[in-house]
Each structure stands twice: as structure tokens, then as C-alpha cells.
Enzyme design. Structure first.
Site, short mmCIF file in Angstrom:
data_model
loop_
_atom_site.label_atom_id
_atom_site.label_comp_id
_atom_site.label_asym_id
_atom_site.label_seq_id
_atom_site.Cartn_x
_atom_site.Cartn_y
_atom_site.Cartn_z
N ARG A 41 52.84 41.97 38.51
CA ARG A 41 53.11 40.90 39.48
C ARG A 41 54.51 40.29 39.27
O ARG A 41 55.10 39.78 40.22
CB ARG A 41 52.05 39.81 39.37
CG ARG A 41 50.78 40.20 40.10
CD ARG A 41 49.76 39.11 40.01
NE ARG A 41 48.70 39.31 40.99
CZ ARG A 41 47.55 38.64 40.98
NH1 ARG A 41 47.33 37.73 40.05
NH2 ARG A 41 46.65 38.88 41.90
N LYS A 206 30.63 42.92 41.59
CA LYS A 206 29.65 42.22 42.44
C LYS A 206 29.64 42.64 43.90
O LYS A 206 30.69 42.67 44.55
CB LYS A 206 29.91 40.71 42.36
CG LYS A 206 29.52 40.12 41.02
CD LYS A 206 30.03 38.72 40.86
CE LYS A 206 28.94 37.69 41.06
NZ LYS A 206 29.52 36.33 41.03
N GLY A 364 44.46 43.19 41.88
CA GLY A 364 43.55 42.78 40.83
C GLY A 364 43.26 43.90 39.86
O GLY A 364 44.17 44.59 39.39
N GLY A 388 41.73 39.18 45.85
CA GLY A 388 41.03 38.40 46.87
C GLY A 388 41.81 38.34 48.17
O GLY A 388 41.23 38.45 49.26
C1 3PG Z 1 44.50 36.26 41.80
O1 3PG Z 1 44.67 36.61 40.63
O2 3PG Z 1 43.59 36.73 42.50
C2 3PG Z 1 45.46 35.29 42.41
O3 3PG Z 1 46.49 34.99 41.54
C3 3PG Z 1 44.73 34.06 42.88
O4 3PG Z 1 44.15 33.42 41.78
P1 3PG Z 1 42.84 32.53 42.00
O5 3PG Z 1 41.73 33.46 42.38
O6 3PG Z 1 42.60 31.83 40.70
O7 3PG Z 1 43.14 31.57 43.12
#
Ligand code: 3PG
Ligand code: MG
Length: 407
Positions: A41, A206, A364, A388
Site C-alpha cells: 500500500r 466469512k 486485503g 472492503g
Molecule cells: C482496509 O484495510 O481495509 C482499509 O485500510 C480500511 O480499514 P478499515 O476496515 O479499518 O476501515
């Protein structure tokens, strides 16, 4: 999409101007040593930062890291990230030990043209994530004071209605950075009219996290391959006993319904690696899905499943010839952090990499897996920095950070 981007801002000239950049520098840290275990990132935001530095801007970078609770918490400090960012940029990054306090003000004040500052973790301030518009707004006012323009390059956080993502762009001239622009271009190709056959591979722990994306994608895809911890709830819905594997009991019926109306598009594992315990050195065997011993926990998909998934990618057009032309993969197939249970993720990743297709890896854990397993990143067309965020984009949701840039 009517979003201004970094080139528009650069064309106006940014030399000597303070530019506030929201980045997603939320990188994984080693629990023992605190070292950055994957700097993907940080590298992903370099094109935007380098362009601003070269153009002579005073660059003020802000980000969150982890989920501190609105107050300073040293284990979530961005200080190590400032060090790594400096190494990658080839120039020191001036670190402020608070986000909008004295240290931040003096650090920003002291910046010369072409220099970069990083503010301490945004989430050390309750205003960042507050549900209260006024509280978020007050924090956004303080942040916005550090910039004459705002660049959002935090794709991984665009699904969050947070001050730095949603409220700051309402207060400053705003553009999308290079990373956000690229991510949106790629993902819109997956939601528009992706070239078919279109294969989606989903894993991770999940089902409940993936339900909305499964619903959204099922009508569009030719095949949906499911592995990872979430596959056990589907296997249970098929009538198999899953031992002590991950199971979302309350989702079994939902999974059954999905299978019933998936027109055979959903493919599930036929074998799994079942272990005595959730541990790297646990005794384990490959077993068929109708033979998972009651005391064992499934930690990976088995070799026959990997071969089946690879074949499905190669021949994605059911009832006719044709390998996949578009592939989206999100979520590991097993506990890839433990070598004994990494073969499923590795095998599926290799099959995707080999495909003559437009290949996108959701962010992720799956992006981390590609790098942790030493796979060739360039074999994929795009590795998203958003977990997400990319899922919510594919679900067709309005993302607050993108909506704010459109205004
Ligand atoms: C992530 O790692 O999915 C993003 O940096 C967002 O982080 P968060 O889910 O804690 O908002
Ligand atoms: Mg390819």
C-alpha cells in the site's frame, strides 16, 4: 464519471502550494517486532506523491493505521511507515507526532517546496470516524487547514464515511489521485460489461462478508469458485459434516438457497486439507468433503479441488470452448500464512496468473498472499489495494469517498 484527477491539479500548477493527500497506509505490522510485513500500500501511492514532489508541492500526507479507538495508541503509530515511505521516495519524510496538534502545525509550517510530511494516525482523533456530522466536520476543518488542495489516493478507505475521506473534500478543491483513478477504472470494467467468460474466485473466512457481492455477481458470472473458510458453510448446506471447521450456522440456509438458484455456476471444493488443530505444525491429511473427521478443522482446499478450479478457469464456457477472459479473485483459499496450508491459495493464484484473461486480485488478504507466497505480481493485470472497498464497489454500493470527489 465526472471526477477531476491529479493531472488537472498539476496542470493548474502546485509549486509552493500545500497539497493534503489522503493515503491508505494501513499496512500489516508484525505483532512481535512491529515491522511492516507488506509495504504494497505504501508503494501503491508513490506515483501520486512523486508527481506532487516533482511539481514542487508541499505535500502533507495523512492516513489511518489499524483501528485505534479515537485516542493515541502507540502500537498504531504511523512512525515506521514514515521511515519506509522516505526510503521508497528517496527523500526524508517529516513525521508529525500528532494529527492536527502543535507537532502537525509546525511540521506543515516548516515544509519547503517538494518536501513531504506525514501526520500521525487519523484515528487517534475521535472526529475521524464519528457518526456525528458536526464532530467529523470539526475535525475535517482542522485537517483542511493544512492544504490548499486535497488529493484522495486512499482507495482502501473510500467506503468509509470518515472525516478525511468524506468531509475534507467538501472543504477544499479536490481531485482523485493516480491510484484511486486506476482502481475505479479497473473495477468499473468488472461491473460494466466484462468480457466473458467471467470467472470469480472467492475465499476468506466469512460468508456473511461476501454475501452481498455473491448476490451482485451471480447474475453476471459464468462461474463462481468458492474456497477458504467460507466454503464450509456451503459444504454444510450441501449436507456434508465439516468437523470443527469454520461454520456460520445461521448462514447455512442462505447458502443452500444460493446454491439452488445458482444454475450450477457455483463450484465448491471436492477435497480439503483437514488438521488436528489451527497450528502450523498440526497433523493433517487431505480428505474428500464427505469424509471430514469430526475432530478435524479444514484449513485449505485439497489438490483435486485446485485442479478442478484450474480446469474451470481454463474452460470457463460451460457447454462450449473458451477459457476465462475476465477473472476477479478475492480471499485466500486456505490459511496461507502457514506453509502446510498455502498450497490451495498458491495453486489457484498460479492458475489465475496463467490465464489469458483480464485478471484482478481484490485487496486485503489476497493481495498480501500474492506477495507473501512470492508470486509474480506482474502476472496479474491489477492487484487492488482495497479489500472492503473493492467488494463494496462490486456490490454496486455508493462509496462515500468517491461520491465526495464527484461533487
Ligand atoms: C482496509 O484495510 O481495509 C482499509 O485500510 C480500511 O480499514 P478499515 O476496515 O479499518 O476501515
Ligand atoms: Mg493475464
Amino acid at each position: 464519471m465526472s471526477i477531476r484527477n491529479l493531472d488537472d491539479l498539476l496542470a493548474e500548477g502546485v509549486s509552493g502550494r500545500r497539497v493534503l493527500v489522503r493515503a491508505d497506509l494501513n499496512v500489516p505490522l508484525d505483532k512481535q517486532t512491529g515491522d511492516i510485513t507488506d509495504d504494497g500500500r505504501i508503494r501503491a501511492v508513490l506515483p501520486t506523491l512523486s508527481a506532487l514532489v516533482s511539481a514542487g508541492a508541499k505535500v502533507v500526507v495523512c492516513s489511518h493505521l489499524g483501528r485505534p479507538k479515537g485516542t493515541p495508541d502507540p502500537q498504531f503509530s504511523l512512525r515506521p511507515v514514515a521511515g519506509r515511505l522516505g526510503e521508497l521516495l528517496g527523500a526524508p519524510v517529516h513525521f508529525a507526532s500528532d494529527t492536527v496538534g502543535d507537532s502537525a502545525r509546525s511540521t506543515v509550517e516548516a515544509l519547503a517546496d517538494g518536501q513531504v510530511a506525514l501526520l500521525e494516525n487519523l484515528r487517534f482523533n475521535a472526529g475521524e470516524t464519528s457518526k456525528d456530522d458536526a464532530e467529523r466536520g470539526a475535525f475535517a476543518d482542522q485537517l483542511a487547514a493544512f492544504g490548499e488542495a486535497y488529493v484522495d489516493d486512499a482507495f482502501g478507505a473510500v467506503h468509509r464515511k470518515h472525516a478525511s475521506v468524506y468531509d475534507v473534500p467538501a472543504r477544499l478543491p479536490h481531485v482523485a489521485g493516480r491510484l484511486v483513478l486506476r482502481e475505479v477504472e479497473v473495477l468499473s470494467r468488472l461491473t460494466g460489461e466484462p468480457e466473458r467468460p467471467y470467472v470469480v474466485v472467492l475465499g476468506g473466512s466469512k460468508v456473511s462478508d461476501k454475501l452481498a457481492v455473491i448476490e451482485a455477481l451471480l447474475p453476471k458470472v459464468d462461474r463462481l469458485l468458492i474456497g477458504g473458510g467460507m466454503c464450509f458453510t456451503f459444504l454444510k448446506a450441501q449436507g456434508h459434516e465439516v468437523g470443527s471447521s469454520l461454520l456460520e450456522e445461521e448462514m447455512v440456509e442462505t447458502c443452500g438457497n444460493l446454491l439452488a438458484r445458482s444454475e450450477g455456476k457455483i463450484m465448491l471444493p471436492v477435497d480439503v486439507v483437514a488438521a488436528d488443530a489451527f497450528a502450523p505444525d498440526a497433523a493433517h491429511d487431505t480428505v474428500p468433503v464427505d469424509g471430514i473427521p469430526s475432530h478435524r478443522v479444514g484449513l485449505d482446499i485439497g489438490p483435486e479441488t485446485v485442479a478442478g478450479f484450474a480446469a474451470a478457469i481454463k474452460d470457463a464456457q460451460r457447454g462450449g470452448p473458451g477459457g476465462a477472459r475476465t477473472i476477479f479473485w478475492n480471499g485466500p483459499m486456505g490459511v496461507f500464512e502457514m506453509p502446510a496450508f498455502a498450497n490451495g491459495t498458491r495453486g489457484v493464484a498460479e492458475a489465475i496468473a496463467k490465464a489469458d484473461a483480464f485478471t484482478v486480485v481484490g485487496g486485503g488478504d489476497s493481495a498480501a498472499a500474492v506477495r507473501a507466497l512470492g508470486l509474480d505480481e506482474s502476472a496479474f493485470d491489477h492487484i487492488s489495494t482495497g479489500g472492503g472497498a473493492s467488494l463494496e464497489y462490486l456490490e454496486g454500493q455508493t462509496l462515500p469517498g468517491i461520491a465526495a470527489l464527484e461533487k
